[in-house]
Design an enzyme around this catalytic site. Sequence first.
Site, PDB file in Angstrom:
ATOM      1  N   HIS A 283     -11.642  12.343   0.335  1.00  0.00           N
ATOM      2  CA  HIS A 283     -11.678  11.014   0.925  1.00  0.00           C
ATOM      3  C   HIS A 283     -11.637  10.977   2.446  1.00  0.00           C
ATOM      4  O   HIS A 283     -12.427  10.272   3.073  1.00  0.00           O
ATOM      5  CB  HIS A 283     -10.487  10.220   0.366  1.00  0.00           C
TER       6      HIS A 283
ATOM      7  N   PHE B 241       0.851  -1.189   0.000  1.00  0.00           N
ATOM      8  CA  PHE B 241       0.000   0.000   0.000  1.00  0.00           C
ATOM      9  C   PHE B 241       0.886   1.238   0.000  1.00  0.00           C
ATOM     10  O   PHE B 241       2.048   1.174   0.419  1.00  0.00           O
ATOM     11  CB  PHE B 241      -0.906  -0.004   1.240  1.00  0.00           C
TER      12      PHE B 241
ATOM     13  N   HIS C  27      -8.112  11.282  -2.314  1.00  0.00           N
ATOM     14  CA  HIS C  27      -7.605   9.987  -2.769  1.00  0.00           C
ATOM     15  C   HIS C  27      -7.414  10.085  -4.278  1.00  0.00           C
ATOM     16  O   HIS C  27      -8.300  10.567  -4.991  1.00  0.00           O
ATOM     17  CB  HIS C  27      -8.620   8.894  -2.410  1.00  0.00           C
TER      18      HIS C  27
ATOM     19  N   GLN D 207      -7.708  14.856   2.938  1.00  0.00           N
ATOM     20  CA  GLN D 207      -7.039  14.040   1.920  1.00  0.00           C
ATOM     21  C   GLN D 207      -7.914  13.790   0.696  1.00  0.00           C
ATOM     22  O   GLN D 207      -9.069  13.386   0.824  1.00  0.00           O
ATOM     23  CB  GLN D 207      -6.678  12.683   2.520  1.00  0.00           C
TER      24      GLN D 207
ATOM     25  N   LEU E 202     -14.818   5.221  -4.888  1.00  0.00           N
ATOM     26  CA  LEU E 202     -13.413   4.869  -4.701  1.00  0.00           C
ATOM     27  C   LEU E 202     -12.997   3.618  -5.471  1.00  0.00           C
ATOM     28  O   LEU E 202     -13.680   2.605  -5.445  1.00  0.00           O
ATOM     29  CB  LEU E 202     -13.133   4.635  -3.221  1.00  0.00           C
TER      30      LEU E 202
ATOM     31  N   ARG F 292      -0.668   9.391  -0.824  1.00  0.00           N
ATOM     32  CA  ARG F 292      -1.796   9.865  -1.631  1.00  0.00           C
ATOM     33  C   ARG F 292      -1.707  11.339  -1.994  1.00  0.00           C
ATOM     34  O   ARG F 292      -2.117  11.736  -3.079  1.00  0.00           O
ATOM     35  CB  ARG F 292      -3.086   9.626  -0.852  1.00  0.00           C
TER      36      ARG F 292
ATOM     37  N   ARG G  69      -2.795  11.024   5.712  1.00  0.00           N
ATOM     38  CA  ARG G  69      -2.854   9.655   6.235  1.00  0.00           C
ATOM     39  C   ARG G  69      -2.363   8.645   5.204  1.00  0.00           C
ATOM     40  O   ARG G  69      -2.649   8.784   4.014  1.00  0.00           O
ATOM     41  CB  ARG G  69      -4.308   9.326   6.608  1.00  0.00           C
TER      42      ARG G  69
ATOM     43  N   GLU H 293      -6.721   1.794  -3.373  1.00  0.00           N
ATOM     44  CA  GLU H 293      -5.281   1.799  -3.615  1.00  0.00           C
ATOM     45  C   GLU H 293      -4.746   0.369  -3.744  1.00  0.00           C
ATOM     46  O   GLU H 293      -3.643   0.147  -4.262  1.00  0.00           O
ATOM     47  CB  GLU H 293      -4.623   2.499  -2.421  1.00  0.00           C
TER      48      GLU H 293
HETATM   49  C1  FAD Z   1     -14.749   3.969   0.176  1.00  0.00           C
HETATM   50  C2  FAD Z   1     -13.779   3.984   1.318  1.00  0.00           C
HETATM   51  C3  FAD Z   1     -12.773   3.019   1.393  1.00  0.00           C
HETATM   52  C4  FAD Z   1     -11.865   3.027   2.452  1.00  0.00           C
HETATM   53  N1  FAD Z   1     -10.898   2.060   2.515  1.00  0.00           N
HETATM   54  C5  FAD Z   1     -10.056   2.023   3.580  1.00  0.00           C
HETATM   55  C6  FAD Z   1      -9.101   0.978   3.733  1.00  0.00           C
HETATM   56  O1  FAD Z   1      -9.009   0.052   2.926  1.00  0.00           O
HETATM   57  N2  FAD Z   1      -8.282   1.004   4.807  1.00  0.00           N
HETATM   58  C7  FAD Z   1      -8.342   1.984   5.747  1.00  0.00           C
HETATM   59  O2  FAD Z   1      -7.573   1.958   6.705  1.00  0.00           O
HETATM   60  N3  FAD Z   1      -9.253   2.989   5.627  1.00  0.00           N
HETATM   61  C8  FAD Z   1     -10.113   3.011   4.587  1.00  0.00           C
HETATM   62  N4  FAD Z   1     -11.043   4.024   4.496  1.00  0.00           N
HETATM   63  C9  FAD Z   1     -11.190   4.967   5.601  1.00  0.00           C
HETATM   64  C10 FAD Z   1     -11.933   4.293   6.755  1.00  0.00           C
HETATM   65  O3  FAD Z   1     -12.810   3.331   6.240  1.00  0.00           O
HETATM   66  C11 FAD Z   1     -12.740   5.276   7.579  1.00  0.00           C
HETATM   67  O4  FAD Z   1     -11.938   6.351   7.951  1.00  0.00           O
HETATM   68  C12 FAD Z   1     -13.250   4.578   8.835  1.00  0.00           C
HETATM   69  O5  FAD Z   1     -13.932   3.406   8.490  1.00  0.00           O
HETATM   70  C13 FAD Z   1     -14.132   5.473   9.673  1.00  0.00           C
HETATM   71  O6  FAD Z   1     -14.628   4.690  10.721  1.00  0.00           O
HETATM   72  P1  FAD Z   1     -15.404   5.328  11.929  1.00  0.00           P
HETATM   73  O7  FAD Z   1     -15.736   4.201  12.865  1.00  0.00           O
HETATM   74  O8  FAD Z   1     -14.648   6.477  12.464  1.00  0.00           O
HETATM   75  O9  FAD Z   1     -16.732   5.918  11.286  1.00  0.00           O
HETATM   76  P2  FAD Z   1     -17.831   5.276  10.303  1.00  0.00           P
HETATM   77  O10 FAD Z   1     -17.573   3.882   9.951  1.00  0.00           O
HETATM   78  O11 FAD Z   1     -18.050   6.261   9.216  1.00  0.00           O
HETATM   79  O12 FAD Z   1     -19.118   5.260  11.223  1.00  0.00           O
HETATM   80  C14 FAD Z   1     -19.723   6.447  11.682  1.00  0.00           C
HETATM   81  C15 FAD Z   1     -20.881   6.073  12.553  1.00  0.00           C
HETATM   82  O13 FAD Z   1     -21.380   7.223  13.189  1.00  0.00           O
HETATM   83  C16 FAD Z   1     -22.786   7.242  13.134  1.00  0.00           C
HETATM   84  N5  FAD Z   1     -23.212   8.634  13.225  1.00  0.00           N
HETATM   85  C17 FAD Z   1     -22.741   9.696  12.540  1.00  0.00           C
HETATM   86  N6  FAD Z   1     -23.389  10.814  12.930  1.00  0.00           N
HETATM   87  C18 FAD Z   1     -24.277  10.440  13.894  1.00  0.00           C
HETATM   88  C19 FAD Z   1     -25.229  11.122  14.687  1.00  0.00           C
HETATM   89  N7  FAD Z   1     -25.425  12.427  14.566  1.00  0.00           N
HETATM   90  N8  FAD Z   1     -25.978  10.398  15.536  1.00  0.00           N
HETATM   91  C20 FAD Z   1     -25.821   9.060  15.659  1.00  0.00           C
HETATM   92  N9  FAD Z   1     -24.925   8.373  14.938  1.00  0.00           N
HETATM   93  C21 FAD Z   1     -24.167   9.053  14.084  1.00  0.00           C
HETATM   94  C22 FAD Z   1     -23.126   6.570  11.830  1.00  0.00           C
HETATM   95  O14 FAD Z   1     -24.430   6.052  11.882  1.00  0.00           O
HETATM   96  C23 FAD Z   1     -22.062   5.467  11.792  1.00  0.00           C
HETATM   97  O15 FAD Z   1     -22.515   4.355  12.523  1.00  0.00           O
HETATM   98  C24 FAD Z   1     -11.965   4.028   3.439  1.00  0.00           C
HETATM   99  C25 FAD Z   1     -12.966   4.986   3.377  1.00  0.00           C
HETATM  100  C26 FAD Z   1     -13.848   4.985   2.310  1.00  0.00           C
HETATM  101  C27 FAD Z   1     -14.893   6.069   2.258  1.00  0.00           C
END
Ligand code: FAD
Length: 578
Positions: A351, A115, A237, A235, A247, A281, A393, A250
């Site tokens: 991203h 990666f 992507h 960032q 997306l 990135r 990142r 990568e």
């Molecule tokens: C398409 C894509 C591919 C990616 N691929 C990778 C990868 O391969 N490797 C890597 O390391 N990272 C990757 N990333 C980045 C990574 O996936 C995210 O940064 C990470 O998953 C975020 O996780 P989180 O638990 O912080 O939030 P999220 O998984 O976004 O969850 C947010 C949660 O908060 C809740 N929420 C939000 N606002 C409220 C509110 N007001 N009230 C109640 N609930 C709320 C939502 O319902 C949800 O449950 C990727 C991101 C994307 C978009």
Amino acid sequence: MKHTFDAIIVGSGGAGLYAALEVSGQAKTAVLSKVYPVRSHTGAAQGGISAALGNVEEDEPRWHAFDTVKGGDYLVDQQAAHLMAEEAIQAVYDLENRGLPFNRTPEGRIDQRRFGGHTRNFGEAPVRRACYAADRTGHMILQTLYQQCIKNGVHFYDEYQVLDLVLEGKKCAGVVALELSTGEIHVFESKTVLFATGGFGRMFKITSNAYANTGDGPAICARRGIPLQDMEFFQFHPTGIKGLGILISEAVRGEGGILRNNQGEQFMARFAPTLLDLAPRDMVSRAIMMEIRAGAGIRGDRKIDDYVHLDATHLGKETLQSKLPDITDFCKTYLGIDPADSPIPVLPTAHYGMGGIPTDIHGRVMGDNRETVVEGLYAVGECACVSVHGANRLGTNSLLDLVVFGRRAGRHMADHVKHSDSTPVPDDATDFSRQWIARLTDKRKGPHGGRILEEMQTTMMENVGVYRNETDMARAVKQLETIREQYRRVRSQDQGTSFNTDLLELIELGNLADLAFITAVSALNRQESRGAHSREDYPERNDANWLKHTLAFLEGDRVRLDYRDVDVSIWAPKPRKY
Ligand SMILES: Cc1cc2nc3c(=O)[nH]c(=O)nc-3n(C[C@H](O)[C@H](O)[C@H](O)COP(=O)(O)OP(=O)(O)OC[C@H]3O[C@@H](n4cnc5c(N)ncnc54)[C@H](O)[C@@H]3O)c2cc1C
């Protein structure tokens, strides 16, 4: 209605669920999520989660920590990054033990792939560090953690949208939430609250992020006087599907995919001779934009639609099917092409927000630049800034951040609950939320939110994107001031109480507008180029004046800026070369 818990977790992505899992055995725990848990954006993560397991090639946590610091252009807090790289190994084995079906080597070990920015021996060559489950790693993490949370008796409030945080002085008392199916306002009183609300890519027009990624957590905290850190670093992507932003992981380049210009040239050879297409990135996104600006892009319908190709045709159908099946499907669905036969048209897509709610390594929120902890309040994951990603990142480090710091925060919360009393939520705690909703649904005439959202996203994309300069950003700040002004007059066209999506989108628009404003002000202020913040008028990194974290306080119509020191206790900052 009022509920009482020891631990409230807002958000059910990887960060929220991991914390819930840790705290739930020891304290009465509830998870509130505005979307159904397994629909959180973590489920869309494709490529992998990094850990220096050394299963396929020699690797060390020290190298991982160094890559993270260098990738983040030295704005990373180094002890935090070091700890993350060290704890990564156990974190990945924990996921495996909890049932995550990683891809395997022929010997049965967890397989690893390359990666961007992850290297052997402090930058010598790319290393295989990303553990993965095909191109569905996040999906598997989410399913695994959700099953474990259900088993542990975590109480889930699905489709509850948190609107406000209740603070009594510098102590956390609970949150206020809206039940989407009834429109009822609920108060959750709790000794500890953890925000894990994910990213805010929806402030940009073209983004890889889900519709729910509207930065509610950071916006709520900012309105309650908590600073947001390093919001200028967002960032892009390099490989979003042209025009759509969806997306293309990568992992395609990790498996050997190559970016090509209109001459078929592997142009990254000119920008990053050692790491080529696997440079970090920020560098790859800039290289793509420079190729296009120099006329080497592939001509779109109009000049402004020019793009470059991501070529995976030489990988063969078998590799694409076994290691990148979802990507192959996306290309067929959204582009009508098979990546085994045709190159993929790509452009940078918004991203990941490196900035967010400032925390220490236990996930505790820090309320100022003297590291004063807001008692009982935690943040983890993309909404937080610990800061292990600095100015940019590395791929696969976000899933790792969720797991490592989710676990740490969950443990700290369990401990805190044992040693503290709850703070009663005052009677007027719901006033702010009730007034907000009452205003949005009072049947008066006002501008429509959809147009304002569109204007905000376009403003951010055009003026606070991959390349930035003073004139454009100053214009963006002015436009965002107007947008926030207009927002005060915006009205919902639906006055219903059950699943009033128009109202919910307006609430999210309010959050996004506040965050976009903070982002643009922070970006205009930082007069240097570092990581994802690339200024045409200040093209160099300037450690003498800007080796510091920004802290932005939202104070009504203005943003007040302050700073925090960066921890550079392990590696002295050096120019970045790849
Ligand atoms: C398409 C894509 C591919 C990616 N691929 C990778 C990868 O391969 N490797 C890597 O390391 N990272 C990757 N990333 C980045 C990574 O996936 C995210 O940064 C990470 O998953 C975020 O996780 P989180 O638990 O912080 O939030 P999220 O998984 O976004 O969850 C947010 C949660 O908060 C809740 N929420 C939000 N606002 C409220 C509110 N007001 N009230 C109640 N609930 C709320 C939502 O319902 C949800 O449950 C990727 C991101 C994307 C978009």
